[in-house]
Design a protein around this motif. Structure first.
Motif, PDB file in Angstrom:
ATOM      1  N   VAL A 109       0.686  -1.009   0.049  1.00  0.00           N
ATOM      2  CA  VAL A 109       0.002   0.112   0.042  1.00  0.00           C
ATOM      3  C   VAL A 109       0.963   1.214  -0.096  1.00  0.00           C
ATOM      4  CG1 VAL A 109      -1.623   1.247   1.155  1.00  0.00           C
ATOM      5  CG2 VAL A 109      -1.692  -1.215   1.314  1.00  0.00           C
ATOM      6  N   GLY A 110       0.424   2.184  -0.652  1.00  0.00           N
ATOM      7  CA  GLY A 110       1.345   3.392  -0.891  1.00  0.00           C
ATOM      8  C   GLY A 110       0.929   4.238  -2.163  1.00  0.00           C
ATOM      9  N   PRO A 111       1.357   5.413  -2.637  1.00  0.00           N
ATOM     10  CA  PRO A 111       1.059   5.993  -3.575  1.00  0.00           C
ATOM     11  C   PRO A 111       1.692   5.230  -4.764  1.00  0.00           C
ATOM     12  CG  PRO A 111       2.135   7.433  -2.176  1.00  0.00           C
ATOM     13  CD  PRO A 111       2.106   6.166  -1.592  1.00  0.00           C
ATOM     14  N   ARG A 112       0.886   5.022  -5.845  1.00  0.00           N
ATOM     15  CA  ARG A 112       1.162   4.476  -7.156  1.00  0.00           C
ATOM     16  C   ARG A 112       2.391   4.926  -7.805  1.00  0.00           C
ATOM     17  NH1 ARG A 112       1.015  -0.689  -8.475  1.00  0.00           N
ATOM     18  NH2 ARG A 112       0.802   0.106 -10.794  1.00  0.00           N
ATOM     19  N   PRO A 113       3.498   4.248  -8.087  1.00  0.00           N
ATOM     20  CA  PRO A 113       4.527   4.547  -8.704  1.00  0.00           C
ATOM     21  C   PRO A 113       4.322   5.084 -10.213  1.00  0.00           C
ATOM     22  CG  PRO A 113       4.603   2.203  -8.813  1.00  0.00           C
ATOM     23  CD  PRO A 113       3.453   2.790  -7.908  1.00  0.00           C
ATOM     24  N   GLN A 114       4.605   6.576 -10.318  1.00  0.00           N
ATOM     25  CA  GLN A 114       3.943   7.154 -11.854  1.00  0.00           C
ATOM     26  C   GLN A 114       5.371   7.141 -12.602  1.00  0.00           C
ATOM     27  OE1 GLN A 114       1.082   7.987 -12.238  1.00  0.00           O
ATOM     28  NE2 GLN A 114       0.393   7.672 -10.152  1.00  0.00           N
ATOM     29  N   LEU A 115       5.062   7.411 -13.780  1.00  0.00           N
ATOM     30  CA  LEU A 115       6.238   7.279 -14.828  1.00  0.00           C
ATOM     31  C   LEU A 115       7.105   8.600 -14.529  1.00  0.00           C
ATOM     32  CD1 LEU A 115       3.800   7.010 -17.913  1.00  0.00           C
ATOM     33  CD2 LEU A 115       5.407   5.166 -16.935  1.00  0.00           C
ATOM     34  N   VAL A 116       8.531   8.512 -15.083  1.00  0.00           N
ATOM     35  CA  VAL A 116       9.260   9.482 -14.848  1.00  0.00           C
ATOM     36  C   VAL A 116       8.769  10.688 -15.606  1.00  0.00           C
ATOM     37  CG1 VAL A 116      11.681  10.410 -15.558  1.00  0.00           C
ATOM     38  CG2 VAL A 116      11.379   7.902 -14.734  1.00  0.00           C
ATOM     39  N   ARG A 117       8.013  10.640 -16.726  1.00  0.00           N
ATOM     40  CA  ARG A 117       7.456  11.772 -17.652  1.00  0.00           C
ATOM     41  C   ARG A 117       6.292  12.242 -16.746  1.00  0.00           C
ATOM     42  NH1 ARG A 117       6.346   7.214 -21.244  1.00  0.00           N
ATOM     43  NH2 ARG A 117       3.779   6.950 -21.245  1.00  0.00           N
ATOM     44  N   ASP A 118       5.913  11.779 -15.595  1.00  0.00           N
ATOM     45  CA  ASP A 118       4.700  12.419 -14.800  1.00  0.00           C
ATOM     46  C   ASP A 118       5.387  12.959 -13.603  1.00  0.00           C
ATOM     47  OD1 ASP A 118       2.630  11.187 -16.386  1.00  0.00           O
ATOM     48  OD2 ASP A 118       2.783   9.343 -14.962  1.00  0.00           O
ATOM     49  N   MET A 119       6.589  12.456 -12.960  1.00  0.00           N
ATOM     50  CA  MET A 119       7.213  12.843 -11.912  1.00  0.00           C
ATOM     51  C   MET A 119       7.824  14.357 -12.071  1.00  0.00           C
ATOM     52  SD  MET A 119      10.749  11.616  -9.967  1.00  0.00           S
ATOM     53  CE  MET A 119      11.672  11.912 -11.390  1.00  0.00           C
ATOM     54  N   VAL A 120       8.192  14.642 -13.482  1.00  0.00           N
ATOM     55  CA  VAL A 120       9.142  15.833 -13.805  1.00  0.00           C
ATOM     56  C   VAL A 120       7.916  17.070 -13.645  1.00  0.00           C
ATOM     57  CG1 VAL A 120      10.882  14.913 -14.783  1.00  0.00           C
ATOM     58  CG2 VAL A 120       8.776  15.454 -16.247  1.00  0.00           C
ATOM     59  N   PHE A 121       6.560  16.894 -13.667  1.00  0.00           N
ATOM     60  CA  PHE A 121       5.670  17.705 -13.719  1.00  0.00           C
ATOM     61  C   PHE A 121       5.138  17.804 -12.316  1.00  0.00           C
ATOM     62  CE2 PHE A 121       5.379  16.302 -18.068  1.00  0.00           C
ATOM     63  CZ  PHE A 121       5.270  17.578 -18.812  1.00  0.00           C
TER      64      PHE A 121
END
Length: 232
Positions: A109-121
Motif C-alpha cells: 500500500v502506498g502512492p502508485r509509482p508514476q512514470l518519470v515523465r509524470d514525476m517531472v511535472f
C-alpha cells in the motif's frame, strides 16, 4: 513504529505468501500471454520510487509490439487486444509487482509509482508523495483510480502519507479487492489507458506547450542517464 518497522515486515510476509499461493495462476497467465501475445511475457518500465530512486517495475504484458513503417510503436488503442483488456480489467497484469514488493522497491500500500515523465511535472507539494515507498494499491485507487483527475489522486496520496497505519493498510487492501472484483475505473474514460500527467496538464491548459516540451526533455534525460549507468 508500524511505518518504520512493521510495514516492511508486513510487505515481505504478505508478498512472499501471495507468490507461493498464486504461483499456479502466475504460471498459467505466463503461458496464456505467450500464447496470445508472444514473448516477452513480462513488461518492464522504469519508475521513480522512494526519494525518486529509479527502479524497474514489472507487469504482465497486455499489448502487442505493433509498429508503424518508421519503427515507432502504434498508439495504445491499436496495440491493445481483447485478452489484454481482460488482464487489465481484472488487474492480473499487476501481479508481477509482488516481486518488486518482496525486493523492497514497492510496498503493498502506498502512492502508485508514476512514470518519470509524470514525476517531472510534480509541484513541490506533490513531490512529497515520493517520501514513502510506492504501493501496489493505495488510497487513490480505492477512491476512483484512473477516473478521478490527477490533482485528486495526488491529494489522496498525500492524505495517506499523513495517516499510515496497519489498520488503514488493511482497509485499503480489502477495498481494493472489492473494487477490482467490480472491474471499474481501469482506464480514464474515453481512453485505452490512463492519461499521462503532463498530457492532462497540457490539455487543461495548466502549462504552456514550451514548458511541456522542456519537462519531457528533462524526463528523457533522467532515463538516459539511468540507462547509461546501468548499461541498458
Amino acid at each position: 513504529m508500524y511505518q518504520k518497522y512493521g510495514k516492511r515486515l508486513f510487505d515481505i510476509t504478505a508478498s512472499a505468501l501471495a507468490l507461493v499461493l498464486l504461483s499456479p495462476l502466475l504460471l498459467w497467465l505466463a503461458w496464456k500471454i505467450k500464447k496470445n501475445l508472444g514473448s516477452p511475457v513480462l513488461f518492464s518500465q522504469i519508475r521513480p520510487g522512494k526519494k525518486n530512486k529509479l527502479f524497474r517495475l514489472y507487469k504482465f504484458r497486455s499489448m502487442t509490439d505493433a509498429r508503424d513503417k518508421q519503427g515507432n510503436l502504434l498508439p495504445d488503442e491499436m496495440r491493445m487486444t481483447d485478452f489484454g483488456r481482460k488482464l487489465r480489467a481484472t488487474s492480473l497484469d499487476e501481479l508481477p509487482e509482488l516481486f518488486n514488493i518482496l525486493k523492497g522497491d514497492m510496498s503493498l500500500v502506498g502512492p502508485r509509482p508514476q512514470l518519470v515523465r509524470d514525476m517531472v511535472f510534480f509541484t513541490e507539494k506533490e513531490m512529497h508523495r515520493q517520501d514513502v515507498t510506492p504501493g501496489l494499491t493505495g488510497l487513490a485507487q480505492i477512491s476512483g483510480r484512473n477516473n478521478i483527475d490527477w490533482k485528486e489522486r495526488f491529494a489522496y496520496d498525500l492524505q495517506y502519507i499523513q495517516n499510515i497505519s496497519l489498520q488503514e493498510d488493511l482497509r485499503i487492501i480489502w477495498r481494493t479487492i472489492f473494487r477490482v472484483s467490480q472491474q471499474k475505473d481501469i482506464a480514464t474514460d474515453g481512453m485505452e489507458t490512463s492519461e499521462d500527467y503532463g498530457d492532462w496538464l497540457l490539455r487543461n491548459k495548466l502549462l504552456t506547450e514550451s514548458d511541456y516540451c522542456q519537462k519531457q526533455q528533462a524526463a528523457n534525460e533522467i532515463l538516459r542517464e539511468w540507462q547509461e549507468f546501468h548499461g541498458v
